[in-house]
Design a protein around this motif. Structure first.
Motif, PDB file in Angstrom:
ATOM      1  N   ASP A 146       0.783  -1.352   0.199  1.00  0.00           N
ATOM      2  CA  ASP A 146      -0.143  -0.030   0.028  1.00  0.00           C
ATOM      3  C   ASP A 146       0.875   1.248  -0.123  1.00  0.00           C
ATOM      4  N   ILE A 147       1.841   1.231  -0.713  1.00  0.00           N
ATOM      5  CA  ILE A 147       2.730   2.333  -0.864  1.00  0.00           C
ATOM      6  C   ILE A 147       1.949   3.685  -1.636  1.00  0.00           C
ATOM      7  N   LYS A 148       2.121   4.702  -1.293  1.00  0.00           N
ATOM      8  CA  LYS A 148       1.203   5.556  -1.687  1.00  0.00           C
ATOM      9  C   LYS A 148       1.679   6.887  -1.239  1.00  0.00           C
ATOM     10  N   PRO A 149       1.193   8.213  -1.863  1.00  0.00           N
ATOM     11  CA  PRO A 149       1.830   9.394  -1.113  1.00  0.00           C
ATOM     12  C   PRO A 149       1.301   9.681   0.404  1.00  0.00           C
ATOM     13  N   GLU A 150      -0.083   9.243   0.700  1.00  0.00           N
ATOM     14  CA  GLU A 150      -0.481   9.316   2.104  1.00  0.00           C
ATOM     15  C   GLU A 150       0.347   8.509   3.009  1.00  0.00           C
ATOM     16  N   ASN A 151       1.223   7.303   2.723  1.00  0.00           N
ATOM     17  CA  ASN A 151       1.663   6.415   3.540  1.00  0.00           C
ATOM     18  C   ASN A 151       3.208   6.555   3.666  1.00  0.00           C
ATOM     19  N   VAL A 152       3.559   7.568   2.875  1.00  0.00           N
ATOM     20  CA  VAL A 152       5.140   8.055   2.930  1.00  0.00           C
ATOM     21  C   VAL A 152       5.139   9.573   3.670  1.00  0.00           C
ATOM     22  N   PHE A 153       5.797   9.586   4.628  1.00  0.00           N
ATOM     23  CA  PHE A 153       5.878  10.875   5.549  1.00  0.00           C
ATOM     24  C   PHE A 153       7.188  11.529   5.473  1.00  0.00           C
ATOM     25  N   VAL A 154       7.381  12.713   5.467  1.00  0.00           N
ATOM     26  CA  VAL A 154       8.426  13.691   5.486  1.00  0.00           C
ATOM     27  C   VAL A 154       8.684  14.213   6.820  1.00  0.00           C
ATOM     28  N   LYS A 155       9.794  13.983   7.505  1.00  0.00           N
ATOM     29  CA  LYS A 155       9.748  14.820   8.755  1.00  0.00           C
ATOM     30  C   LYS A 155      10.307  15.979   8.500  1.00  0.00           C
ATOM     31  N   ASP A 156      10.264  16.886   9.714  1.00  0.00           N
ATOM     32  CA  ASP A 156      10.865  18.308   9.262  1.00  0.00           C
ATOM     33  C   ASP A 156      12.190  18.443   9.251  1.00  0.00           C
ATOM     34  N   ASP A 157      12.877  17.290   9.677  1.00  0.00           N
ATOM     35  CA  ASP A 157      14.438  17.331   9.481  1.00  0.00           C
ATOM     36  C   ASP A 157      14.984  16.541   8.272  1.00  0.00           C
ATOM     37  N   GLY A 158      13.702  16.238   7.282  1.00  0.00           N
ATOM     38  CA  GLY A 158      14.082  15.796   5.945  1.00  0.00           C
ATOM     39  C   GLY A 158      14.228  14.311   5.978  1.00  0.00           C
ATOM     40  N   THR A 159      13.864  13.668   7.197  1.00  0.00           N
ATOM     41  CA  THR A 159      13.878  12.128   7.321  1.00  0.00           C
ATOM     42  C   THR A 159      12.774  11.682   6.755  1.00  0.00           C
ATOM     43  N   LEU A 160      12.772  10.580   5.875  1.00  0.00           N
ATOM     44  CA  LEU A 160      11.659  10.040   5.326  1.00  0.00           C
ATOM     45  C   LEU A 160      11.243   8.701   6.016  1.00  0.00           C
ATOM     46  N   LYS A 161       9.874   8.432   6.213  1.00  0.00           N
ATOM     47  CA  LYS A 161       9.329   7.376   6.932  1.00  0.00           C
ATOM     48  C   LYS A 161       8.319   6.762   6.108  1.00  0.00           C
ATOM     49  N   ILE A 162       8.086   5.311   5.864  1.00  0.00           N
ATOM     50  CA  ILE A 162       7.099   4.665   5.380  1.00  0.00           C
ATOM     51  C   ILE A 162       6.149   4.182   6.452  1.00  0.00           C
ATOM     52  N   LEU A 163       4.859   4.623   6.207  1.00  0.00           N
ATOM     53  CA  LEU A 163       3.802   4.340   7.442  1.00  0.00           C
ATOM     54  C   LEU A 163       3.055   3.051   6.817  1.00  0.00           C
ATOM     55  N   ASP A 164       2.240   2.815   8.013  1.00  0.00           N
ATOM     56  CA  ASP A 164       1.171   1.774   7.726  1.00  0.00           C
ATOM     57  C   ASP A 164       1.282   0.442   7.052  1.00  0.00           C
ATOM     58  N   PHE A 165       1.954  -0.513   7.950  1.00  0.00           N
ATOM     59  CA  PHE A 165       2.183  -1.784   7.382  1.00  0.00           C
ATOM     60  C   PHE A 165       1.153  -2.876   7.890  1.00  0.00           C
TER      61      PHE A 165
END
Length: 929
Positions: A146-165
């Motif tokens: 379920d990779i999609k723009p809503e499940n990819v998060f960019v933190k304020d420090d530029g760190t990328l996180k994948i959400l919702d497994f």
């Protein structure tokens, strides 16, 4: 925003402490499955706490899936996967996850904040970091799905996180987690086909990553459509458009990356996530002259290094790599697609497809900190239309037309040509005149050379019911496995017969409403056939035009049936339907774009929100009451009748507050009913919100989707019994829950609940309830339209014709009868004008006040015809409502009566209380005590 009542329920946890460790500070977001809170550990550390909703916590499978999300995410051991810090069970039995708190935004939020698109350089950096996390997940055997723009998060420090497994597939769990799951707009073809092309592997995530990049770059989905099933069908049967076809100025390097990731055949995509990551890095170097690297060792997350955006070189012509040239579906795959996707797959109702597209978008807090992407909101049926991304859809390209033509020219199997033909027909717009463009028949029931008469087509079909479409000269078979013809042989052979559609759940998987509805339509059709032979002639000497009905069982796969009726048979009007959600979906995909009138017997208030283009007539009208019309009387009955009655009977002790349970169905109608009712309920001088926990909702499966007998509702019934409500109100459900609640109610309880429904008291489940508990006769009440003379005549007429199944005021289904009459009189009002959906919608305005009153039924047909042909208006009154359709909402009006069961005759009667629509007051005296 979720309904206020849902948010209020979530707010009740604020201030509580879970397991003496996590203090709940505030609500961050509410979804269909869970609520996410800002929590503070007793050591002061801030976290996000995700708690499964109480009603879902009763399901072992839901609990297991919920907790499993944390274990899957943590197993990846990459900082780019959101970390789950703890899991436990709350004091009330609801499982919860403790998740790292994230400050930042999802890619979808980032894209929208930027005006709908992101710069190519930023998208490459995002794709590079995303693929690095996916590589680590795939190494552990985890496929996100379920990779999609809503499940990819960019933190304020530029760190990328994948959400919702939550729906991730793990290698050793393959057998347990099959089937169609995910978000249609970001599913690869093999996932859209429901695993029939083999198990989903890691390359599914690569396609989704490419689709995510495509959306970030263009502001639209890969397969641009407004309907979920259209997106699924396109995904399953068509190659993705080349990126430079959609965005001609896109640099060649990035277009090659995205086009490769979106290859239809997974063998032609990148081998794995690392190969795609490296290809993205190479494209970045080519475009910027700078290097993108994996940011750090495994101890830190991938960081987006986004240099200032500079001008990119002019785009060069982009060709998909040679291996992608064969990306169109194979004949085998298309044949599979025809069997499984032209109609919604039987294993996954269309409702669940739509909710997957709409409802699994995260629910966000208005301001940071946000854990939005970690909220999985898949759950109850959505009543919102699928989101539209910014940017206009591209026109059909020459390449697409050439491929379709080539497919036909090569002599692919007939079903392949049919599939593309149906799709092409459905994409045609209405004509410039504003009337529905007559389509050449292009469906599975069109066959043979050009015809001139129905008789030719019947002979060609071996005697089966068929007609000749005059606009195309094509034969159309009327009957399918789901559709039957209501007309006699001579009417089918008659080239002048007017064909209309009906869609009701009358088959094996249907219900009593659907079966009665079809009989009501058959009865109305017979009335006109007997009195005037159908639509009377306009000119002297001409013959009447019979009305034939193609009635389809829409228990499942409604879109395919609509395609048959509209694109195949060419009907101008359809009566129906099984579900309110079906009407909403078909309105966007068929009724509005194709100019077809729908006369619905569905109650969800959202039907009134279906748009009406400026200057155009409303194409969706309601022939029954709506949730708005029925819930105000319900609220008044609770406050002015039930509460005083329970006090007088001693059920409510002095100063004791009344408890109310709402039992709603898990569908659009149930959501609509419950939401409207909660906003209007008052008792003891207070609103439902002010009463807090004295009112609770209990959700039961949609009647058509429910598996198992009454026993399947016992878990819900146990929960209701534990709450011990004084009143149980049906809010968009059937009456089976009442029987289940009554059976599970504690035998030693001092009282049993009163029941209030807007359904029929003649329901078989209520008959069982009364048989098992005779005292329930005094506790069962129904809210329904008053019993006008037209309903009495309808019941007598029905029982005269259908002697095998007698009905009464308590178990009649008359709205389809009213709908047929409205359609037939609208045809008569047109005179010699062509019969189209829009023309019918306009002429229905001649059936509402001011005009000469006419009831539906045989007795009024001749007089009404005379008046309409003389240019006069009539005021048509139905057996259920006034049929005074509001031109803006499409709704009629009706006075609402309270009904009860006569204890001696065991039949439904009016109680003496009537809610007057004009005054908004409950009038009369309750006679059934």
């Amino acid at each position: 925003m979720p309904p206020q009542s849902v948010r209020e329920l979530a707010e009740r946890r604020v201030g509580a402490t879970l397991r003496d460790k996590y203090r709940i500070e505030r609500v961050l977001g509410v979804g269909g499955m869970a609520t996410v809170y800002l929590g503070v550990h007793r050591n002061g550390h801030k976290v996000a706490v995700k708690i499964l909703h109480p009603e879902l916590s009763k399901s072992a499978s839901q609990r297991d899936r919920f907790v499993r999300e944390g274990y899957v995410a943590n197993s990846i051991e990459h900082p780019g996967a959101v970390r789950v810090l703890d899991d436990d069970i709350a004091e009330d039995g609801c499982p919860f996850l403790v998740i790292e708190l994230l400050d930042g935004e999802t890619l979808d939020e980032r894209r929208r904040r930027a005006g709908g698109k992101l710069e190519a350089r930023e998208v490459l950096a995002i794709g590079h970091a995303l693929c690095d996390v996916l590589a680590a997940a795939h190494d552990k055997g985890v496929i996100h799905r379920d990779i999609k723009p809503e499940n990819v998060f960019v933190k304020d420090d530029g760190t990328l996180k994948i959400l919702d497994f939550g729906i991730a597939r793990v290698a050793h769990e393959e057998a347990a987690l099959g089937g169609l799951a995910g978000t249609p707009a970001f599913m690869p073809p093999e996932q859209a086909l429901g695993d029939i092309m083999g198990p989903i592997d890691a390359r599914a995530d690569l396609w989704a990553a490419g689709a995510t990049m495509f959306t970030l770059l263009t502001g639209r989905f890969v397969h641009d459509a407004s309907r979920t099933t259209e997106i699924l069908t396109s995904t399953a049967t068509k190659s993705a458009p080349l990126l430079q076809e959609v965005a001609p100025d896109m640099p060649h390097a990035i277009a090659t990356v995205v086009d490769t990731a979106l290859a239809y055949d997974r063998e032609e995509r990148y081998l794995d996530a690392r190969e795609m990551r490296d290809a993205i890095g190479a494209a970045y170097v080519e475009l910027t002259g700078e290097q993108l690297t994996v940011a750090a060792p495994r101890g830190s997350a991938s960081v987006l290094s986004i240099p200032p955006i500079s001008m990119f070189p002019a785009a060069r012509p982009s060709m998909r790599p040679a291996a992608l040239a064969s990306g169109m579906p194979s004949v085998r795959n298309l044949q599979v697609a025809i069997e499984t996707l032209v109609d919604v797959p039987p294993t996954l109702p269309s409702d669940s497809l739509d909710k997957t597209l709409v409802d699994d978008a995260p629910v966000h807090e208005e301001s940071p900190p946000s854990v939005s992407g970690s909220i999985n909101t898949s759950g109850p049926e959505s009543t919102i239309a699928p989101p539209t991304l910014s940017g206009a859809p591209p026109p059909r390209t020459a390449r697409t037309r050439a491929v379709l033509a080539l497919a036909a020219g090569l002599g692919m199997v007939l079903t392949l040509a049919v599939l593309f033909g149906v799709r092409a027909a459905r994409e045609r717009r209405t004509s410039a005149s504003g009337t529905s463009t007559q389509q050449a028949c292009e469906g599975p029931n069109c066959a043979g050379p050009r015809c001139t008469t129905n008789a030719e087509c019947i002979a060609e079909s071996g005697g089966a019911a068929a007609i000749c479409r005059k606009d195309s000269g094509a034969c159309v078979k009327l009957e399918t496995t789901e559709c039957k013809v209501i007309a006699d042989k001579s009417e089918i052979e008659n080239d002048a017969t007017i064909w209309i559609g009906a869609m009701y759940p009358y088959g094996v998987k249907g219900n009593s409403y659907g079966k009665q509805a079809v009989k009501a339509v058959e009865l109305a059709r017979k009335d006109f056939a007997d009195i005037t032979g159908g639509i009377p002639p306009v000119a002297p000497g001409d013959k009447a035009r019979p009305i034939g009905v193609v009635a389809c069982d829409d228990s499942e796969a409604a879109e395919g049936l609509a395609t048959h009726l509209i694109d195949g048979v060419g009907v101008p009007v359809i009566l129906g339907f099984a579900r309110s959600k079906e009407v909403l979906d078909l309105a966007n995909a068929f009724f509005l774009p194709k100019g077809v009138l729908a006369l619905a017997s569905n109650t969800a208030s959202m039907l009134a929100d279906i748009p009406r283009p400026a200057g155009e007539p409303r194409l969706v009208l309601r022939a029954t009451v709506s949730a708005d019309m029925i819930n105000r009387p319900k609220a008044v009955v609770v406050e002015e009748m039930l509460e005083p009655m329970l006090q007088s009977r001693g059920v409510l002790r002095r100063n004791e507050a009344m408890r109310i349970a709402l039992v709603r169905a898990d569908n659009a109608s149930g959501i609509s009913h419950a939401d409207k009712l909660l906003s209007q309920l008052r008792w003891n001088g207070k609103s439902a919100a002010e009463h807090g926990d004295l009112v609770r909702q209990f959700v039961v499966p949609d009647q058509l989707a429910r598996k198992g007998g009454i026993e399947a509702l016992y878990t819900m019934a146990d929960s209701v019994a534990a709450f011990a409500p004084h009143v149980v109100i049906e809010a968009g459900a059937d009456q089976a829950p009442f029987l289940a609640i009554e059976r599970r109610w504690p035998a030693k309880s001092k009282f049993r609940p009163n029941y209030l429904t807007c359904g029929q008291l003649g329901d078989p489940n209520l008959e069982k309830l009364v048989s098992e508990r005779p005292d329930a006769l005094r506790r069962l009440f129904s809210i329904n339209t008053t019993i006008p003379s037209a309903l009495t005549k309808f019941i007598m007429h029905h029982n005269e014709i259908f002697t095998d199944e007698k009905i009464d005021a308590g178990n009649s289904t008359s709205a389809p009868y009213d709908a047929f009459y409205a359609a037939a009189y609208a045809m008569i009002a047109l005179g010699d004008e062509p019969i189209t959906g829009k023309a019918l919608a306009r002429s229905i305005r001649r059936l509402v006040p001011p005009g000469e009153p006419v009831d539906v039924g045989q007795a009024g047909i001749y007089a009404a015809t005379q008046m309409l042909r003389q240019g006069k208006n009539i005021d048509l009154a139905g057996a259920q409502t006034t049929l005074d359709f509001n031109p803006e909402t499409g709704d009629p009006t009706a006075d609402i009566s309270v009904r009860c069961i006569d204890p001696k005759q065991r039949v439904t009667v009016e109680s003496g209380l009537v809610y007057r629509a004009k005054s908004g007051k409950l009038e009369g005296t309750l006679k059934c005590q």
